[in-house]
Scaffold this active site. Structure first.
Site, mmCIF file in Angstrom:
data_model
loop_
_atom_site.group_PDB
_atom_site.id
_atom_site.type_symbol
_atom_site.label_atom_id
_atom_site.label_comp_id
_atom_site.label_asym_id
_atom_site.label_seq_id
_atom_site.Cartn_x
_atom_site.Cartn_y
_atom_site.Cartn_z
ATOM 1 C CG ASP A 317 -2.231 0.807 0.845
ATOM 2 O OD1 ASP A 317 -2.178 1.646 -0.070
ATOM 3 O OD2 ASP A 317 -3.260 0.630 1.509
HETATM 4 C C1 BGC Z 1 -5.114 3.130 -0.014
HETATM 5 C C2 BGC Z 1 -5.260 2.110 -1.118
HETATM 6 C C3 BGC Z 1 -5.133 2.798 -2.457
HETATM 7 C C4 BGC Z 1 -3.791 3.493 -2.517
HETATM 8 C C5 BGC Z 1 -3.503 4.162 -3.845
HETATM 9 C C6 BGC Z 1 -3.900 4.015 -0.184
HETATM 10 O O1 BGC Z 1 -3.929 5.098 0.687
HETATM 11 O O2 BGC Z 1 -5.074 2.456 1.219
HETATM 12 O O3 BGC Z 1 -6.489 1.440 -0.987
HETATM 13 O O4 BGC Z 1 -5.276 1.865 -3.487
HETATM 14 O O5 BGC Z 1 -3.774 4.494 -1.503
HETATM 15 O O6 BGC Z 1 -4.269 5.263 -4.054
#
Ligand code: BGC
Length: 787
Positions: A317
């Site tokens: 993530d």
């Molecule tokens: C989130 C993810 C997301 C990623 C990219 C993160 O803050 O937890 O679910 O896909 O950002 O935007």
């Protein structure tokens, strides 16, 4: 590199680029089968470009040519230049450095870049200027639609309609691919048992069976039959695993999950996605029992790859590898990179731990180059599967398909099925066009365009949103019904009661009031946990003030999560609960109000009466002192209603132990009668299948859908077992008077479970079977499993 010289010798972004490319493509294809290279070069210098070669052979031949830095580059993902950077490290690189990184073959992926010209320019640098010409994979959060916004995933779950969810994801994929996106970070399949957690909005709710079925449907929808199709994108199931168990419902918080709960509750929707062929997976920010998921080798390597045979790639993530330092799990970026690589995280999103440290970790011998190779291979494989080597570019005018009528119609259908009717006293709904003269539309969400769309819609546009006020006005026009409007509150957070007098005056003039309240879009979703679940602002007061006017009130609640609205429900005549339903929310709600379609959604998550009851979910295990049996019809206590005579049972003496509405609940404009259920056997062995047959009739006056649900209870187990578990469901359409026999085939193996030694066991003994229209379904028989 040698280009085709028959018609052109360059592949840059001139004004005639696409014409040139097309001519070149035709020419090269005629000569060699590859649009960019001569036949001889394809086969000898760059054998991976030979499309007819087996996938693994293409991957291996490319890998064999790659320098270590280029391999590490494939493991690196950066934000684009159009997207917003959040988190701790801002982003991997400054915009200017990004171009250089791509040109030098040291970047594998970009997220948050949807300007087609920029995307094509990035691809040109990667494909034509980097040494080996490896295309980038462009990722984006396409969570519940790209430009055409569908209901929140929680609303999609309320449809209990996997085919429809698949179609919604296919439309999202088609729109996204037309903008140059090859990869979405969806579906999110975290089981969510805590409505304080803002990300419950992005989930399919609390049940592993329902979520697994929708998880697989989403993957099929995004990916289609073949990733290289021009309307398919790679899916990314997230956030592996157990993120929804964040303590106290506070986002990013730690989780404590027993081995059996992880296996029985949190992992099944991920395994369903893997079985459906999901191309990628994202690990979560959180830690599980003390180990951050970005370095969780047991789950990422042993379970995901070892047991389930996952062949795609894992992306971290945002900054989550870097954040293992803040967790107190890694001492510095180098240690974080080492632990994540060893755990099996293929690609690092945003933070620079891999890019800065992995090459040195290999040269110093702490990570073997074979480990890096194994991380790179699945990324290359997905790029080949997406057809990026053959077609890295996006046609700039493909965006014509965005918001097409077909897409809007589909969004309206999903939105209709996602709404759950919670109350309809004296059948006040549907509204009768022949009698009504004046309707008052009141409430801060009635005309709130942006808030119809919900959280996580980076490419949705407020201007596209059709609000309930606009849709009801439009639909009332032909029948000469006057629509009056007063918002009552400036917005959902407004605490001032200044607008109440106008709202009351408006209600007084009308025959009926449609009151639209709830949560704005940006108070659910990531980093939007709440400690209270009341309607925010002065909305409770607005409901009680209008209730005193004495006109019938239809309450529409739009929110990203269950809210504690027991008292407000008591005060009104009918309630439609809608998780932010997307671009077509307004028309869909109008369709339901007028009875063009009957409400048919069922709750994918339990609604608590009070925050203090959380966590509250239907498939809990029993205690040694269970409370008195649940009688939903009689259990009307909302709060402050102390009962100290409940005895020494597992209870709350003020609100009781039971929810406001149970999982699987939802009303219709029709009624359904369940006939006698037939079980094909009373005793079965492992390997056999129980057939459950139930006749269901529409005993009401209008055509409607029912969602028939099958639950089981394992009465005695080596671990305490849930009081009910969903094992099957079916959405059926019935005309008035029509009967349909619903048949479930329940494999005995589905009654097994994981114990705390993480072994799957099927235990002999008695299992109760329940069939009905909610998780309160009556018991219809017992099955004995024999050895
Ligand atoms: C989130 C993810 C997301 C990623 C990219 C993160 O803050 O937890 O679910 O896909 O950002 O935007």
């Amino acid at each position: 590199m040698k280009f085709c010289t028959a018609l052109c010798n360059r592949h840059d972004m001139t004004p005639t680029y696409f014409l040139d490319s097309f001519l070149c493509f035709v020419c090269c294809l005629a000569i060699s089968g590859s649009p960019l290279l001569s036949a001889q070069e394809t086969k000898t210098e760059r054998p991976w470009l030979d499309k007819s070669a087996p996938l693994d052979q293409r991957v291996d031949s490319l890998l064999a040519e790659m320098a270590l830095e280029e391999k590490v580059g494939q493991l690196t993902q950066s934000n684009g230049i159009g997207g917003e950077a959040t988190g701790n490290t801002k982003n991997l690189v400054a915009d200017s450095a990004l171009y250089e990184l791509i040109r030098s073959g040291q970047l594998g992926s970009i997220l948050n870049e949807i300007n087609v010209t920029t995307v094509n320019e990035f691809q040109r640098l990667a494909v034509e200027e980097s040494r080996l010409g490896i295309p980038l994979i462009i990722g984006r959060d396409v969570i519940h639609g790209f430009r055409t916004i569908f209901p929140l995933p929680l609303g999609q779950a309320a449809t209990w309609n996997p085919e429809m969810v698949e179609q919604a994801c296919a439309i999202a994929a088609r729109e996204a691919r037309s903008a140059g996106v090859g990869w979405t970070f969806a579906p999110m399949v975290d089981i969510a048992r805590d409505p304080r957690w803002g990300r419950i909005a992005e989930s399919f709710g609390e049940d592993p069976y329902l979520a697994s079925s929708l998880s697989a449907a989403s993957v099929r929808g995004y990916q289609g039959d073949d990733l290289s199709n021009s309307d398919s994108i790679a899916a990314c199931v997230k956030h592996f695993a157990g993120y929804g168990a964040a303590e106290g419902g506070r986002d990013y918080n730690a989780t404590m999950i027993s081995p059996s709960t992880m296996r029985n509750v949190y992992l099944p929707p991920f395994q369903a996605a893997v079985d459906a062929g999901v191309a990628t997976l994202m690990c979560g920010f959180h830690d599980v029992n003390g180990i951050p998921m970005s370095v969780h080798k047991q789950l990422l390597s042993n379970v995901l790859r070892g047991e389930w045979g996952f062949e795609g790639f894992v992306v971290s993530d945002w900054d989550s590898i870097f954040e293992t330092i803040e967790h107190g799990s890694s001492k510095d970026e180098r240690a974080a990179a080492l632990a994540a690589a060893q755990a099996g995280v293929n690609m690092e999103m945003s933070s620079p731990c891999y890019r800065k440290n992995l090459t040195e970790l290999v040269t110093s011998g702490q990570v073997s180059e074979t480990t890096v190779d194994e991380l790179v291979k699945p990324i290359l494989r997905v790029k080949f599967q997406l057809g990026l080597f053959e077609q890295p570019y996006t046609e700039p005018d493909a965006a014509k398909i965005l918001l097409s009528q077909e897409h809007l119609d589909a969004a309206r259908k999903v939105a209709r099925q996602s709404v759950v009717m919670l109350k309809n006293e004296s059948s006040v709904l549907p509204l009768d066009k022949t009698i009504l003269k004046k309707i008052a539309i009141i409430g801060p969400l009635a005309d709130a365009k942006r808030d119809q769309l919900g959280t996580w819609i980076p490419d949705g546009k407020e201007a596209d949103s059709q609000t309930p006020l606009a849709a009801i006005r439009e639909s009332a026009k032909n029948n000469e019904i006057e629509v009056l409007y007063a918002s009552g509150l400036v917005d959902d957070l407004d605490r001032s009661t200044q607008g109440f007098a106008e709202a009351v005056a408006t209600a007084e003039q009308a025959d009926i009031v449609v009151l639209i309240v709830g949560e704005r879009a940006n108070i659910s979703g990531e980093a939007r946990s709440r400690a209270t679940l009341d309607l925010p602002g002065a909305q409770n007061e607005l409901v009680s003030t209008l209730a005193k006017v004495g006109k019938p009130i239809i309450l529409i609640v739009q929110a990203g999560r269950p809210l504690t609205i027991g008292k407000q429900i008591e005060a009104v005549d009918a309630v439609l609960y809608s998780f932010h339903a997307g671009t077509m929310a307004g028309p869909a709600l109008a369709d339901l109000l007028w009875g063009i379609e009957s409400p048919s959604g069922k709750l994918p998550v339990t609604f608590p009466k009070s925050v203090g009851q959380i966590p509250l979910y239907y498939n809990h295990v029993n205690t040694g002192r269970p409370p008195r049996p649940y009688d939903f019809a009689k259990d009307k206590r909302v709060d402050d209603d102390f009962d100290v005579e409940l005895g020494y049972n597992s209870n709350y003496i003020d609100v009781g132990p039971y929810p406001l509405f149970p999982f699987g609940y939802g009303l219709s404009y029709s009624t359904f009668t369940y006939g006698d259920v037939e079980l094909s056997a009373t005793k079965l062995r492992s390997g056999e299948i129980l057939a459950v047959r139930v006749p269901v009739s529409n005993s009401g006056k209008v055509a409607a859908d029912e969602i028939v649900q099958l639950y089981v209870r394992d009465l005695v187990g080596s671990l305490t077992r849930p009081v009910r578990e969903l094992k099957g469901f079916r959405r059926i359409q019935l005309e008035p008077g029509e009967t349909s026999v619903v048949e479930f085939a329940l494999p005995v193996s589905d009654l097994g479970f994981f114990n705390n030694d993480e072994e799957r066991v099927l235990e002999p003994g008695e299992y109760e079977i329940f069939v009905g229209g909610s998780s309160l379904a009556p018991k219809v028989g017992t099955l004995e499993i024999v050895e």
